[in-house]
Design an enzyme around this catalytic site. Sequence first.
Site, PDB file in Angstrom:
ATOM      1  N   ASP A   1       0.770  -1.199   0.025  1.00  0.00           N
ATOM      2  CA  ASP A   1      -0.269   0.265  -0.330  1.00  0.00           C
ATOM      3  C   ASP A   1       1.000   1.403   0.240  1.00  0.00           C
ATOM      4  OD1 ASP A   1      -2.347  -1.916   0.251  1.00  0.00           O
ATOM      5  OD2 ASP A   1      -1.835  -2.352   2.450  1.00  0.00           O
TER       6      ASP A   1
ATOM      7  N   HIS B   1      -4.919  -3.497   5.333  1.00  0.00           N
ATOM      8  CA  HIS B   1      -4.967  -3.454   4.412  1.00  0.00           C
ATOM      9  C   HIS B   1      -5.616  -3.953   3.868  1.00  0.00           C
ATOM     10  CE1 HIS B   1      -2.645  -5.126   0.992  1.00  0.00           C
ATOM     11  NE2 HIS B   1      -3.258  -6.638   0.796  1.00  0.00           N
TER      12      HIS B   1
HETATM   13  P1  NAD Z   1      -1.309 -19.133  -4.396  1.00  0.00           P
HETATM   14  O1  NAD Z   1      -2.816 -19.042  -4.598  1.00  0.00           O
HETATM   15  O2  NAD Z   1      -1.023 -19.159  -6.342  1.00  0.00           O
HETATM   16  O3  NAD Z   1      -0.711 -19.237  -3.470  1.00  0.00           O
HETATM   17  C1  NAD Z   1      -1.272 -19.988  -2.213  1.00  0.00           C
HETATM   18  C2  NAD Z   1      -0.403 -21.107  -1.845  1.00  0.00           C
HETATM   19  O4  NAD Z   1      -0.165 -21.025  -0.476  1.00  0.00           O
HETATM   20  C3  NAD Z   1      -0.415 -22.457  -2.088  1.00  0.00           C
HETATM   21  O5  NAD Z   1       0.743 -23.144  -2.866  1.00  0.00           O
HETATM   22  C4  NAD Z   1      -1.091 -23.096  -1.361  1.00  0.00           C
HETATM   23  O6  NAD Z   1      -0.259 -24.360  -1.293  1.00  0.00           O
HETATM   24  C5  NAD Z   1      -0.652 -22.362  -0.094  1.00  0.00           C
HETATM   25  N1  NAD Z   1      -0.587 -23.011   1.303  1.00  0.00           N
HETATM   26  C6  NAD Z   1      -2.245 -22.731   1.645  1.00  0.00           C
HETATM   27  N2  NAD Z   1      -2.267 -23.578   3.157  1.00  0.00           N
HETATM   28  C7  NAD Z   1      -1.217 -23.362   3.369  1.00  0.00           C
HETATM   29  C8  NAD Z   1      -0.745 -23.161   4.141  1.00  0.00           C
HETATM   30  N3  NAD Z   1      -1.370 -24.053   5.695  1.00  0.00           N
HETATM   31  N4  NAD Z   1       0.513 -24.025   4.347  1.00  0.00           N
HETATM   32  C9  NAD Z   1       1.309 -23.957   3.909  1.00  0.00           C
HETATM   33  N5  NAD Z   1       1.049 -23.213   3.021  1.00  0.00           N
HETATM   34  C10 NAD Z   1      -0.381 -23.028   2.616  1.00  0.00           C
HETATM   35  O7  NAD Z   1      -2.020 -17.618  -3.358  1.00  0.00           O
HETATM   36  P2  NAD Z   1      -0.862 -16.289  -3.838  1.00  0.00           P
HETATM   37  O8  NAD Z   1      -1.222 -15.362  -4.885  1.00  0.00           O
HETATM   38  O9  NAD Z   1       0.234 -16.796  -3.891  1.00  0.00           O
HETATM   39  O10 NAD Z   1      -1.234 -16.016  -2.578  1.00  0.00           O
HETATM   40  C11 NAD Z   1      -1.133 -15.344  -1.356  1.00  0.00           C
HETATM   41  C12 NAD Z   1      -1.814 -14.431  -0.097  1.00  0.00           C
HETATM   42  O11 NAD Z   1      -1.298 -13.505  -0.347  1.00  0.00           O
HETATM   43  C13 NAD Z   1      -3.489 -14.351  -0.310  1.00  0.00           C
HETATM   44  O12 NAD Z   1      -4.037 -14.618   0.921  1.00  0.00           O
HETATM   45  C14 NAD Z   1      -3.588 -13.142  -1.473  1.00  0.00           C
HETATM   46  O13 NAD Z   1      -4.370 -12.322  -1.028  1.00  0.00           O
HETATM   47  C15 NAD Z   1      -2.160 -12.394   0.115  1.00  0.00           C
HETATM   48  N6  NAD Z   1      -1.513 -11.271  -0.526  1.00  0.00           N
HETATM   49  C16 NAD Z   1      -1.196 -10.391   0.065  1.00  0.00           C
HETATM   50  C17 NAD Z   1      -1.361  -8.930  -0.017  1.00  0.00           C
HETATM   51  C18 NAD Z   1      -0.471  -8.147   0.544  1.00  0.00           C
HETATM   52  O14 NAD Z   1      -0.636  -6.958   0.791  1.00  0.00           O
HETATM   53  N7  NAD Z   1      -0.605  -8.514   2.279  1.00  0.00           N
HETATM   54  C19 NAD Z   1      -1.116  -8.606  -1.430  1.00  0.00           C
HETATM   55  C20 NAD Z   1      -1.325 -10.133  -2.409  1.00  0.00           C
HETATM   56  C21 NAD Z   1      -1.505 -11.349  -1.917  1.00  0.00           C
HETATM   57  C1  LMR Z   2      -3.094  -6.505  -2.869  1.00  0.00           C
HETATM   58  O1  LMR Z   2      -3.579  -5.528  -2.263  1.00  0.00           O
HETATM   59  O2  LMR Z   2      -3.591  -6.565  -4.476  1.00  0.00           O
HETATM   60  C2  LMR Z   2      -3.534  -7.485  -2.047  1.00  0.00           C
HETATM   61  O3  LMR Z   2      -4.137  -7.623  -0.860  1.00  0.00           O
HETATM   62  C3  LMR Z   2      -4.457  -8.843  -3.288  1.00  0.00           C
HETATM   63  C4  LMR Z   2      -5.645  -8.375  -2.712  1.00  0.00           C
HETATM   64  O4  LMR Z   2      -6.683  -9.316  -2.630  1.00  0.00           O
HETATM   65  O5  LMR Z   2      -6.607  -7.197  -3.113  1.00  0.00           O
END
Ligand code: NAD
Ligand code: LMR
Length: 329
Positions: free
Chosen positions: A163, A191
């Site tokens: 952010d 967030h």
């Molecule tokens: P993705 O689905 O591509 O990958 C997630 C991975 O986590 C998968 O490989 C899955 O098997 C694994 N997983 C699920 N449960 C698990 C567990 N208990 N232990 C270990 N591994 C586990 O998702 P992604 O696009 O990589 O996103 C991951 C997370 O990050 C999501 O919750 C997404 O919303 C979040 N995210 C946060 C931000 C932020 O700014 N904070 C930004 C983008 C994404």
């Molecule tokens: C983002 O801000 O891009 C991530 O937190 C993914 C989402 O769900 O918005």
Amino acid sequence: MSKAPVRVAVTGAAGQIGYSLLFRIASGEMLGKDQPVILQLLDLPQAQKAVKGVMMELEDCAFPLLAGMVATDDPNVAFKDADYCLLVGARPRGPGMERADLLTANGAIFTVQGKAIAENANENVKVLVVGNPCNTNAYIAGAAARKVGRTNPNNYHGMLRLDHNRALSQLAAKTDRPVSSLKKMVVWGNHSPTMYADYRFCTSNGDSVKALVNDHAWNNDVFLPTVGKRGAAIIDARGLSSAASAANAAIDHMHDWALGSDDWVTMGVPSDGSYGIPAGVVFGFPCECKNGDFKIIQGLEIDEYSREKINKTLGELEDERAAVADMLK
Ligand code: NAD
Ligand code: LMR
């Protein structure tokens, strides 16, 4: 003499963020070009084959700093002696969902992992939760860890750096100044779309960014909604949630925490009561990092408009905290 390797645990290693993150950690972008790392990769049993594939690619990069790798579906193995934990593994949201909709689906993951980190990791471990809703997941992990003791509860962070970076880019475009000239950005709170990206203190080469923008309507009606809803806009455009920019923000957060920052950085950290935020709530604050530690910047004036925005995002976090209270009993 070369440094001893440090252990970096990454969960969700087979996922899309993992695919951007791991290569940058192994190349030294997170902890420095002189710091060898051992990667400890956690993912679900059904994802182990894909994790092996990512490890094959990591091997094929022949990174001089990559001193070892472990793949596992057992949190106790993944977090063993870890110095840094990046908790990415969780379900992402799809179109039409808010991040808070993931609370129950993902919250349970963080009670297990918070406990496993506290029982197994280095006592000074630094933990960054990326999996959404990341503030409350960090709060859950920290609360589970607190029951075990050993590790420092202030070291369980949620990621607001994406952010912060999004806000910098929007401001650079608006003011026609380079991103590198912008200092003292703050994103308060959760967030989520309620976050309050606050450029009142921001400067560009010493000039006040607020004065350069000089447009309250743009702040209220364009800037805040653009930054707050950027995640949803990316999901709409890509069909998938942000990944490379999320990995980049995780690298930035850990890099600055470990190696120091020469500017304010936004970190989701457990409140110590600063700015009237109740202790323990994981909240986006302006921080300064030095000697491997972080400190919340104190003494900033909070005007009426800002207080209203801060109260709104705090209210949402308090609702999320109440919704997970049963998980923490
Ligand atoms: P993705 O689905 O591509 O990958 C997630 C991975 O986590 C998968 O490989 C899955 O098997 C694994 N997983 C699920 N449960 C698990 C567990 N208990 N232990 C270990 N591994 C586990 O998702 P992604 O696009 O990589 O996103 C991951 C997370 O990050 C999501 O919750 C997404 O919303 C979040 N995210 C946060 C931000 C932020 O700014 N904070 C930004 C983008 C994404
Ligand atoms: C983002 O801000 O891009 C991530 O937190 C993914 C989402 O769900 O918005």
